[in-house]
Motif scaffolding. Structure first.
Motif: not given
Length: 426
Positions: A231-253, A257-263
């Motif tokens: 029952g915890a949330l998974l947060i991907f900090d994609e400030v660096m990877t978002g739109f850089r490792v792929a158009l859909g970020g690291a979660q695409q790679v 799927t995280p619960d929250l994303s930081a861009f």
């Protein structure tokens, strides 16, 4: 003509350490920081007129290169209508719609003015949504300068966090648990020790702040499973990877799927920006709809929104990521070949338009392996590359950044410089 040394002396009289962000001071590599006068495409020029092939990219956002005409034109047009309103503007909705379209689970976006704010706000939201207090982060993963995130491991990976900065009271971080990146067992142990207490797990899905470290197969799938189970949330900090490792970020790679994303970074095209994004059921806990307060005077300012929209339009063009990834991989292959010829323990790897190089025989998997690098050799290598006109991040624990403006000429020149530099430090 201006002089870097004189400018650094001048800056130190009025700026703390002569800089406005600590790593810029060159303390990790020694020597005098270069004061940049202008940048265009794949290049920067310092105040002495020296040109550098830039692999810093303003620490990530300049994925289409510096001063791209379309981005500059968008900012100029927006500036002509006013720099900031402190009221809603249409560009906020346009950029949020673009982000929602690229990330199927994202239904709401809240813009901030920095990656630090986005990570801090994501944590507050996770705690407000779950009603829990503890968070899990990973040693070596950096999420900005919020007090509760400036934490490193205590005695052993399964210890409570202790502050890694003066001015952060231990009481502030007593709910921060520090695990080992790529070590799922260290996270599982926390859920066993603290059932029903952990609000979230926050992670750089592809680490970039302990140099580039790729996740082990199954690591993020395991985090997803643990968070769902407890029952915890998974947060991907994609400030660096978002739109850089792929158009859909690291979660695409990664296909996770995280619960929250930081861009941040790329979505501002070089302007100050950040964002928290996720499904409506969580995001609507934020004010003004819910009890989790978050606000910012310059959040969603029209200049950042305009730059971000122009940048996303450019990187959404068919084939952009295929080409930039291919060229970045060619650079990495050339660096590895230079190390082989020189017979030196050095290697490089990449993901999308993000890469890392290490004074190690093989790419690191864990934080402690990054820490085991030959730092003195890296310092010599760094300055030899700088003298050859190649600007890398001034630290052995930072990833470097490729852009669509880096072509064959820049790649070949960088590889040639690396051959000479690595032969000299072998």
């Amino acid at each position: 003509m201006l002089d870097n040394t004189q400018e650094f002396e001048r800056a130190q009289r009025v700026l703390v350490g002569g800089v406005n962000s600590a790593v810029r001071a060159f303390r990790a590599v020694g020597g005098t920081p270069r004061f940049i006068a202008r940048a265009e495409g794949a290049y920067m020029w310092d105040v002495e007129g020296r040109r550098y092939i830039d692999y810093l990219g303003s620490w990530g956002p300049m994925i289409v290169g510096h001063s791209h005409p379309k981005v500059v034109a968008a900012v100029r047009e927006a500036a002509g209508r006013g720099l900031s309103y402190g009221a809603p503007n249409v560009l906020e909705s346009e950029l949020a719609e673009r982000i929602c379209a690229l990330f199927p689970q994202v239904e709401r976006v809240r813009f901030t003015s920095s990656g630090t704010e986005s990570a801090m706000s994501a944590l507050r939201l996770a705690r407000g949504y779950t009603g829990r207090t503890k968070i899990v982060k990973f040693e070596g993963c950096y999420h900005g300068t919020a007090d509760s995130l400036l934490v490193k491991a205590g005695s052993g990976a399964l210890a409570f966090g202790t502050p890694s900065s003066a001015g952060v009271p231990e009481d502030v971080v007593r709910h921060t648990l520090v695990a080992r990146f790529n070590d799922l067992a260290s996270v599982e142990a926390f859920f066993v020790q603290h059932p029903d207490e952990i609000a979230c797990v926050i992670v750089e899905p592809i680490a970039g702040n302990m140099n580039l470290i790729l996740p082990e197969p199954g690591f993020h799938e395991g985090l997803r499973r643990l968070c769902t189970q407890h029952g915890a949330l998974l947060i991907f900090d994609e400030v660096m990877t978002g739109f850089r490792v792929a158009l859909g970020g690291a979660q695409q790679v990664l296909g996770v799927t995280p619960d929250l994303s930081a861009f941040g970074k790329v979505i501002g095209g070089g302007m100050p920006v950040g964002a928290v994004a996720g499904p409506a059921r969580i995001m609507d806990m934020m004010a003004p709809l819910g009890p989790v307060y978050q606000a910012g005077t310059l959040s969603g300012n029209p200049l950042a929104m305009a730059a971000g929209l122009a940048t996303l339009e450019l990187i959404s063009e068919p084939g952009f990521f295929d080409e930039v990834s291919r060229r970045c991989a060619r650079l990495v292959a050339g660096l590895n070949e230079a190390a082989r010829v020189a017979g030196v323990a050095f290697c490089a790897q990449s993901e999308g338009a993000m890469a890392g190089c290490y004074m190690l025989a093989s790419p690191p998997r864990f934080f402690e392996e990054v820490q085991s690098q030959d730092v003195e050799r890296f310092k010599r290598f760094y300055h030899l590359m700088l003298d050859a006109g190649v600007y890398l991040p001034p630290s052995p624990v930072e990833a470097f950044f490729f852009s669509g403006a880096h072509g064959d000429a820049e790649i070949d020149a960088t590889i040639d410089a690396a051959h000479r530099a690595l032969a000299a430090v072998a």
